[in-house]
Design an enzyme around this catalytic site. Structure first.
Site, PDB file in Angstrom:
ATOM      1  N   TYR A 164      41.114   9.657 144.071  1.00 36.77           N
ATOM      2  CA  TYR A 164      40.707   8.861 142.768  1.00 36.77           C
ATOM      3  C   TYR A 164      42.103   8.273 142.562  1.00 36.77           C
ATOM      4  O   TYR A 164      43.224   8.546 142.649  1.00 36.77           O
ATOM      5  CB  TYR A 164      40.396   9.908 141.844  1.00 36.77           C
ATOM      6  CG  TYR A 164      39.176  10.504 142.024  1.00 36.77           C
ATOM      7  CD1 TYR A 164      37.979   9.895 142.350  1.00 36.77           C
ATOM      8  CD2 TYR A 164      38.993  11.857 142.181  1.00 36.77           C
ATOM      9  CE1 TYR A 164      36.809  10.524 142.755  1.00 36.77           C
ATOM     10  CE2 TYR A 164      38.197  12.760 142.471  1.00 36.77           C
ATOM     11  CZ  TYR A 164      37.045  11.905 142.662  1.00 36.77           C
ATOM     12  OH  TYR A 164      35.791  12.635 143.111  1.00 36.77           O
TER      13      TYR A 164
ATOM     14  N   HIS B 148      37.645   7.423 137.633  1.00 36.35           N
ATOM     15  CA  HIS B 148      38.226   8.778 137.087  1.00 36.35           C
ATOM     16  C   HIS B 148      39.254   8.667 135.918  1.00 36.35           C
ATOM     17  O   HIS B 148      40.112   9.155 135.955  1.00 36.35           O
ATOM     18  CB  HIS B 148      38.984   9.531 138.321  1.00 36.35           C
ATOM     19  CG  HIS B 148      38.506  10.725 138.431  1.00 36.35           C
ATOM     20  ND1 HIS B 148      39.388  11.922 137.971  1.00 36.35           N
ATOM     21  CD2 HIS B 148      37.527  11.518 139.061  1.00 36.35           C
ATOM     22  CE1 HIS B 148      38.812  13.095 137.949  1.00 36.35           C
ATOM     23  NE2 HIS B 148      37.790  12.921 138.929  1.00 36.35           N
TER      24      HIS B 148
ATOM     25  N   ARG C  41      26.446  10.765 132.505  1.00 39.95           N
ATOM     26  CA  ARG C  41      26.871  11.677 133.685  1.00 39.95           C
ATOM     27  C   ARG C  41      27.990  13.039 133.031  1.00 39.95           C
ATOM     28  O   ARG C  41      28.794  13.195 133.598  1.00 39.95           O
ATOM     29  CB  ARG C  41      27.471  11.260 134.716  1.00 39.95           C
ATOM     30  CG  ARG C  41      28.818  10.446 134.663  1.00 39.95           C
ATOM     31  CD  ARG C  41      29.095   9.983 135.687  1.00 39.95           C
ATOM     32  NE  ARG C  41      30.007  10.867 136.673  1.00 39.95           N
ATOM     33  CZ  ARG C  41      29.471  11.619 137.296  1.00 39.95           C
ATOM     34  NH1 ARG C  41      28.252  11.486 137.776  1.00 39.95           N
ATOM     35  NH2 ARG C  41      30.312  12.565 138.232  1.00 39.95           N
TER      36      ARG C  41
ATOM     37  N   HIS D 163      27.154  15.161 136.260  1.00 40.38           N
ATOM     38  CA  HIS D 163      28.105  15.879 137.181  1.00 40.38           C
ATOM     39  C   HIS D 163      27.830  17.086 138.044  1.00 40.38           C
ATOM     40  O   HIS D 163      27.197  17.719 137.589  1.00 40.38           O
ATOM     41  CB  HIS D 163      29.478  16.039 136.250  1.00 40.38           C
ATOM     42  CG  HIS D 163      30.610  16.101 136.847  1.00 40.38           C
ATOM     43  ND1 HIS D 163      31.476  17.063 136.525  1.00 40.38           N
ATOM     44  CD2 HIS D 163      31.050  15.493 137.673  1.00 40.38           C
ATOM     45  CE1 HIS D 163      32.681  17.050 137.194  1.00 40.38           C
ATOM     46  NE2 HIS D 163      32.325  16.110 137.925  1.00 40.38           N
TER      47      HIS D 163
HETATM   48 MG    MG Z   1      33.639  11.665 138.516  1.00 40.36          MG
END
Ligand code: MG
Length: 416
Positions: free
Chosen positions: A158, A211, A282, A311
């Protein structure tokens, strides 16, 4: 209706894949009847365990199993201060176990209790991370061959950083951590999607996860630059502390936005949904307190045309994965499900297939992946069982995690 009560609450901690998982077992006054829930907070499992056994167990033993709404509110309000990660995951463990029990009492899978399935199976997205375009193309084609239609594409972790050491370009004495160069990350990410679309066309639905690691202004640059590549969504482009910027993002880009992995309470999602500032919600359903709040959130989102993309990471037990799938099946406004996968293994996990075997040794009845879709089993409740003897073979580790020490180029900490 015969009143069945909570007789005992147990916590099972196990790490068959090397990731700490916390499962809650709620036993009832019916000798054979029990439910399983997930209370996994991988980096704080001992705190969650203590919370459940010291505070929730004495509060809940002797109470009716069927009054889930009442029980949830009781647990939520009991400590007066509320909505923390440790508390919410602990509550979710009991909440999911009560839904599992309700399903078993009704002799139905949980999705039937939620109104019944509106689809036969759940499309999922898998995770691809490679260090070069060639490597990423290989992985995309592998997943395509398995029928996967949605993929999250990352390169080098990320934010583009994996190395835990301070680089030479950091100030002398700078502390170790994952160093980010946000502008370079944005350029490389746009270039990557340009090459992927040129090589692979537009058949696959791609997701990319920011992220929360870049500034709001940079998130806007990235979202606009990615427009030609038609992402399915851009995941968590802003930190939860900066959600007011979604108005700006929404007004200026056509890239669909998914947000909410770190959300804890309804205040954080209400405005985003009711003002239609995001396309996908999410949240991590145990982080918000379980199925009871998550199903309300799904319905609220549906009223405003926002779809769900819960998630679904590896630090979630199969019970929580099953809960995601049951909610997905019954939600008309479901979008896509993140699937960290049981089968087929992803590229990293493939090398650890003995550990995947361990997960299957501990848990039975996992939702099944087939041709890009995940199917629940048709057992009552969530349909997942745990082999407690096998769970003992894989003890959890108590360690201080390091991956959250993410740093700017000057060595200062940024949100991970
Ligand atoms: Mg994520």
């Amino acid at each position: 209706m015969k009143e069945v009560k909570i007789r005992d609450i147990e916590v099972i901690n196990t790490a068959p894949e090397g990731i700490n998982l916390t499962v809650v077992k709620v036993l009832t006054t019916e000798p054979e009847l029990y439910g399983l829930g997930c209370a996994t907070f991988a980096y704080r499992h001992e705190a969650v365990t203590k919370y459940i056994l010291t505070y929730l167990k004495p509060l809940m033993v002797g109470r009716a199993v069927n009054t889930i709404e009442e029980n949830w509110a009781l647990m939520h309000q009991n400590a007066y201060w509320r909505n923390g990660g440790i508390e919410n995951n602990a509550i979710a463990g009991v909440d999911l176990a009560l839904w599992d029990i309700k399903g078993k009492m009704a002799n139905m899978p949980v999705y039937e209790l939620l109104g019944g399935a509106v689809r036969k199976a759940v499309p999922v997205y898998r995770h691809v991370d490679g260090s070069s375009v060639e490597e990423i193309v290989d992985q995309v084609q592998y997943y395509q061959s398995l029928g996967v239609k949605h993929l999250r594409i990352q390169s080098g972790g990320y934010g583009g950083g994996l190395d835990l050491k301070a680089p030479k370009t950091a100030p002398v004495g700078a502390l170790d951590g994952i160093y980010l160069n946000s502008r370079e990350y944005i350029r490389k990410t746009v270039d990557l999607f340009d090459k992927l679309r040129a090589k692979l066309g537009f058949e696959m639905d791609f997701v990319h996860d920011v992220h929360e690691r870049i500034s709001p202004a940079e998130a806007l640059v990235l979202a606009k630059a990615l427009e030609p590549y038609q992402l399915f969504f851009l995941e968590d482009p802003l930190p939860l502390d900066q959600t007011e910027y979604f108005k700006l993002l929404r007004a200026q880009t056509s890239t669909p936005i998914a947000e909410g992995e770190l959300f804890n309470n309804p205040k954080e999602w209400r405005d985003l949904i009711s003002q239609r500032l995001i396309d996908f919600i999410r949240v991590h359903i145990t982080q918000v307190g379980g199925l009871t709040p998550a199903r309300k959130l799904a319905i609220l989102a549906g009223e405003f045309g926002v779809r769900t993309a819960w998630h679904g990471p590896g630090d979630m037990s199969p019970v929580a994965h099953a809960a995601n799938i049951h909610l997905d099946l019954a939600s008309p406004n479901f979008g896509v499900q993140e699937w960290s996968g049981i089968e087929p293994p992803n590229f990293v996990i493939q090398e650890l297939s003995h550990q995947k075997g361990a997960l299957l040794e501990v848990f039975d009845g996992l939702p099944e992946f087939k041709d890009g879709f995940v199917y629940p089993n048709e057992r009552p409740g969530f349909g997942v069982l745990i082999n407690e003897k096998a769970a003992l073979k894989y003890p959890c580790k108590t360690e201080v995690t390091t991956w959250t020490q993410t740093r700017n180029r000057d060595g200062s900490l940024v949100l991970p």
